[in-house]
Design an enzyme around this catalytic site. Structure first.
Site, PDB file in Angstrom:
ATOM      1  N   HIS A 154       3.103  -8.376   6.487  1.00 54.54           N
ATOM      2  CA  HIS A 154       3.564  -7.542   7.590  1.00 54.54           C
ATOM      3  C   HIS A 154       4.278  -8.471   8.562  1.00 54.54           C
ATOM      4  O   HIS A 154       3.670  -9.374   9.098  1.00 54.54           O
ATOM      5  CB  HIS A 154       2.314  -6.989   8.277  1.00 54.54           C
TER       6      HIS A 154
ATOM      7  N   ARG B  63       0.825  -1.212   0.000  1.00 55.80           N
ATOM      8  CA  ARG B  63       0.000   0.000   0.000  1.00 55.80           C
ATOM      9  C   ARG B  63       0.858   1.261   0.000  1.00 55.80           C
ATOM     10  O   ARG B  63       2.087   1.187  -0.121  1.00 55.80           O
ATOM     11  CB  ARG B  63      -0.964  -0.033   1.180  1.00 55.80           C
ATOM     12  N   ASP B  64       0.196   2.390   0.172  1.00 54.47           N
ATOM     13  CA  ASP B  64       0.879   3.682   0.098  1.00 54.47           C
ATOM     14  C   ASP B  64       1.605   3.984   1.411  1.00 54.47           C
ATOM     15  O   ASP B  64       1.366   4.996   2.032  1.00 54.47           O
ATOM     16  CB  ASP B  64      -0.152   4.775  -0.205  1.00 54.47           C
ATOM     17  N   GLU B  65       2.474   3.067   1.817  1.00 54.75           N
ATOM     18  CA  GLU B  65       3.140   3.251   3.101  1.00 54.75           C
ATOM     19  C   GLU B  65       4.600   2.808   2.999  1.00 54.75           C
ATOM     20  O   GLU B  65       5.462   3.618   2.799  1.00 54.75           O
ATOM     21  CB  GLU B  65       2.379   2.483   4.188  1.00 54.75           C
TER      22      GLU B  65
ATOM     23  N   TRP C 112       8.294   1.449  19.915  1.00 52.25           N
ATOM     24  CA  TRP C 112       8.765   1.931  18.618  1.00 52.25           C
ATOM     25  C   TRP C 112      10.137   2.589  18.816  1.00 52.25           C
ATOM     26  O   TRP C 112      11.155   2.083  18.324  1.00 52.25           O
ATOM     27  CB  TRP C 112       7.728   2.873  17.998  1.00 52.25           C
TER      28      TRP C 112
ATOM     29  N   GLU D  32      -1.015  -8.326   8.659  1.00 55.92           N
ATOM     30  CA  GLU D  32      -0.924  -7.220   9.617  1.00 55.92           C
ATOM     31  C   GLU D  32      -1.931  -7.391  10.752  1.00 55.92           C
ATOM     32  O   GLU D  32      -1.620  -7.169  11.917  1.00 55.92           O
ATOM     33  CB  GLU D  32      -1.206  -5.906   8.883  1.00 55.92           C
TER      34      GLU D  32
END
Ligand code: RAM
Length: 873
Positions: free
Chosen positions: A770, A470-472, A536, A749
């Site tokens: 993912h 996708r756009d990521e 993260w 994901e």
């Protein structure tokens, strides 16, 4: 006659390089693997180096080390070639033969070595603020002709670009790298590749040509429509071709203003959008001498500081596999649906014949819905390639500067030809060496493991990304933080991740905040400006340590220490006196299946419990790192802080009686795995409660990104292997094996990226590729098969087979820094038989399920013992 067997030494390696041409280290560390008779121990080694000024032998170095030993000679100069070989001597005084040699060659080590300029097609007139026209945005070609004599000894091309490039010399492509130079933190670090182009040159006229395209430099990136021109709006090439003649004279062909720029057949190319190519616009012979570039335009020199050019530390991206269609279904007269049988990352190659001007289109998707491609999960990624034929003979084409995540392709405008022969998917990723394997008697578990491997391959493209479709496709810090131990077992990803961690360090904000993803690009309100997020940001403290566990490389710890320290210092400031990180935005146990689909951060585990747990865990890692680096004061300070935070955690989140304030699997798993419980009794209680919760949940998954990698290891660590097996083998949603019912060939994901009714999850964020939740594979390696490193670099190996779940045999192997480590166990009636392999230079022991220990010699050993415990499902 006494026949002493001599050890043999394999060709050495330098740093973590798979191909040590154009390396950036002037004093590369050397490693080797020895095969020797049982009981042999290295006492000393001797290295021999052949350089331009002759052959040098070091003295014998008294040392048992064979992994990343210091460079024993004066540093290498730029462009220096050096042949290394070595031999070892045992304590028994038996000396090996010389190993095969390794040829090392440095690249351009300093900015002063660069004479090439960054060149870009000339911009005639640039009205202030005017948008570039489509023609100006069209990916250009650059070329130059030159002439040389017949006496070429060798030639090297040092090359990089703003944008992506491919080079041709005399009509032939140079090398096989894809998407070069890859994505780095371009303002700070731009990767240079070195090619041996000796064979491309010939006496007389020669020509060099370059394709350029937008790539990450100026292509559209990111979500919500994305952003173009993130690093600049002009593509540029930097190439330095150095030709060494037999008499030692060097001719250098640089990118400079003598080059010409023209239009190529690529109409547009984007990583998210795909590539549009019109073969009628190919200028025949443009990268060969004699081409008339009279109507091409001049080039301009653009800014690039040569001090920012860096050598690769890991392998390039390449096509590593070709897959032919598993099933082709004609949808209309000229529309085909191709199923490659595997969700993968790369691009489709077609061979087509037809009239000039006819266009064949290729659209991509990971899944189908109602017999058609389901492209909704791609969001704003167009992922469509289009090829317009020049006409005549069959034409073979594959896009050059894009990749897609797909299992299915829809081909429009297909004309005849056998699609099973004329269509292929070409898998692309960082070309790392495979180092880890797993198999067992349960075919579903094997497929799960295979899916993890495929998700790793699909997302390691010079940097670790979250999703390829996708756009990521961003370098999310949390995803690799949880997955790094698994990745480091399966592939030698040290070099690639070391490069990315450098980028993380350079992009870390002044206050110590680690971006959510690196390289950092605008991400809309939620992600920009970045805020410190537990799990993260902790990548800076935890991932170097995880890689060190696999490789034994302390230099990585040294390189990343400052970054890790800045992170925990920031959290210390945020936590203040309380020692609790209980303020600010947190993603929590991201994608906990109990979180509402539109709010994946709203899991059931208190986000601040998770944040404080990570804070304590990172502090300990910084303390351990400081210890290894000999920074004793800092070690003591961080250890003391970690102790206080652990205490604060227990005071705040642990209730009398052993329950936690969040009575969730993630809470207990985190507390157990991050060593946050005060004593053995508290650990045992937490383990029991965790097992109860897993059983109460019917062995379905109740955890997200944070908890999932930790639950099974926490169960194993507290004596609840059976519960962990039941969790692994659950098939109902949510579970790992549930996805297999829907024919998953990669890790998803979301636990329910595909809903039980077979429709695609309507959520905005539904990737089928993912790797984060695939971190369970490390439990397969370390607990199911039982292969664990008990000291960094697998110098000491503990085999801890824990049969269960009705699995009757399991095996794992890892190509460690010392050589191959392997285990295969088998349950037969009431006997557990274990075959192990321990490489020379390492120690090994079996830690049996019944608590017994067997010390192992090097080599392969088969041992049996009565089996204990239940193995039924
Ligand atoms: C998603 C990404 C990634 C995750 C973040 C928080 O957009 O896909 O996996 O780390 O969210």
């Amino acid at each position: 006659m006494s026949l002493k067997q001599t050890p043999t030494v394999a060709a050495p390696t330098a740093e973590h390089h798979r191909e040590p041409l154009g390396i950036g280290e002037s004093s590369p560390r050397i490693s080797w693997k020895t095969t020797a008779p049982v009981g042999w121990t290295q006492q000393a080694y001797q290295i021999e180096a052949t350089r331009a000024d002759g052959t040098h032998r070091t003295d014998w170095v008294d040392s048992r080390d064979s992994v990343l030993v210091p460079w024993p000679l004066p540093p290498l100069a730029s462009r220096e070639r050096c042949k290394i070989r070595l031999r070892v001597r045992g304590v028994d005084q038996v000396t090996s033969d010389w190993s095969p040699s390794l040829q090392i060659e440095t690249g351009l080590l300093g900015p002063a070595d660069w004479t090439a300029h960054a060149i870009s097609p000339h911009e005639a007139y640039e009205p202030q603020g005017a948008e570039h026209s489509a023609a100006e945005r069209r990916p250009p070609l650059l070329r130059k002709e030159f002439s040389i004599g017949a006496d070429v000894e060798r030639a090297r091309l040092y090359v990089t670009a703003h944008g992506l490039y491919e080079i041709e010399l005399n009509g032939r492509r140079v090398g096989d790298h894809a998407l070069a130079p890859g994505w780095t933190s371009y303002h700070h670090r731009l990767r240079v590749h070195t090619h041996d182009v000796t064979d491309h040159l010939r006496a007389g006229a020669n020509a060099i040509g370059a394709w350029l395209a937008d790539g990450w430099y100026r292509g559209r990136l990111g979500f919500g429509g994305g952003h173009a021109d993130l690093y600049g709006d002009r593509l540029a090439l930097i190439a330095q071709l150095e030709i060494v003649h037999r008499d030692g004279i060097v001719t250098v062909i640089n990118t400079d203003t003598t080059w010409r720029a023209g239009q190529g057949p690529i109409v547009s190319s984007g990583l998210l959008d795909g590539e549009i190519y019109d073969a009628r616009d190919e200028p025949p012979g443009w990268s060969s001498p004699g081409f008339d570039d009279g109507d091409w335009s001049p080039v301009d020199i653009v800014e690039r500081d040569p001090a920012t050019l860096v050598a690769p530390t890991g392998p390039p991206v390449r096509c590593t596999q070709e897959i032919t269609p598993a099933l082709v279904t004609p949808l209309d007269t000229d529309r085909l649906l191709v199923d490659f049988g595997q969700n993968l990352v790369g691009r489709v190659r077609i061979t087509v014949a037809g009239p000039a001007g006819h266009t064949v289109g290729i659209r991509h998707a990971e899944v189908l819905q109602n017999g058609e491609l389901c492209v909704r999960p791609l969001r704003d990624a167009v992922s469509t390639d289009r090829y317009t034929l020049k006409g005549g003979a069959p034409e073979t084409w594959e896009p050059r500067f894009t990749i897609h995540g797909f299992r299915y392709a829809e081909i429009t405008g297909w004309r005849g030809g056998d699609p099973y022969r004329d269509i292929a998917a070409r898998v692309h990723h960082t070309d790392m060496a495979r180092t880890g394997w797993f198999a067992c008697s349960d075919e579903q578990v094997n497929r799960l493991h295979e899916n993890v491997v495929w998700s790793l391959r699909g997302n390691f493209v010079g940097l670790p990304t979250d999703c390829p479709q996708r756009d990521e496709r961003l370098g999310w810090t949390g995803d690799i933080q949880v997955f790094a131990p698994t990745a480091a077992f399966l592939y030698d990803c040290h070099g690639m991740l070391a490069s990315w961690l450098r980028d993380v360090a350079v992009e870390q904000h002044a206050d110590g905040t680690v971006p959510w993803y690196v390289p950092e690009i605008p991400g809309g309100e939620q992600w920009t400006p970045a805020r410190p997020g537990a799990g993260w940001g902790d990548v800076v403290a935890l991932t170097p340590w995880d890689l060190y566990q696999a490789s034994g490389d302390t230099a990585l710890l040294a390189a990343q220490y400052e970054s890790a320290r800045r992170w925990v210092d920031l959290i210390t400031e945020l936590a203040g006196e309380s020692g609790l990180w209980n303020r600010g935005y947190q993603l929590g146990d991201w994608l906990d299946p109990f979180a509402p689909p539109h709010d994946p951060g709203a899991g059931r585990t208190d986000r601040h419990l998770i944040a404080t747990a990570y804070y304590a865990w990172s502090l300990r890692h910084v303390a351990w790192t400081a210890d290894i680096l000999g920074r004793e004061d800092e070690r003591d300070r961080y250890e003391e802080l970690a102790r206080r935070v652990r205490q604060a955690f227990a005071d705040e989140y642990l209730l009398p009686g052993g329950r936690m304030t969040s009575d969730t699997q993630t809470a207990y798993a985190v507390a157990l795995q991050f060593g946050l419980l005060p004593d053995a009794a508290a650990r045992a209680a937490a383990g029991r409660r965790l097992a109860e919760l897993v059983e109460a949940g019917g062995h379905t998954i109740q955890t997200g990104f944070i908890g999932t990698p930790l639950v099974a290891p926490a169960l194993s660590a507290t004596g609840h292997d059976d519960t962990a097996y039941a969790l692994l083998l659950q098939q109902e949603c949510p579970s790992w094996l549930y996805a297999l019912k829907h024919d998953a060939t990669t890790i998803w994901e979301r636990w329910d990226s595909m809903l039980p009714d077979g429709t695609v999850n309507p959520g905005e964020m539904t990737s089928f590729n993912h790797y984060a939740l695939g971190a369970i594979a490390q439990w397969l390696h370390t607990a199911v098969a039982g292969l664990t490193a008990s000291t960094p670099g697998y110098r000491d190996i503990a085999f801890r087979p824990r049969p269960g779940g009705g699995i009757t045999w399991a095996s794992a192997a890892h190509e460690s820094p010392y050589g191959r480590v392997a285990i295969r166990w088998e349950l037969q009636e009431s006997e557990l038989t274990v075959a192990t392999t321990v490489p020379t230079g390492a120690t090994g022991r079996i830690e049996w399920p019944d608590g017994g220990v067997t010390d192992l010699p090097t080599g392969t050993t088969i041992t049996s013992r009565p089996a204990v415990g239940s193995t039924s499902r």
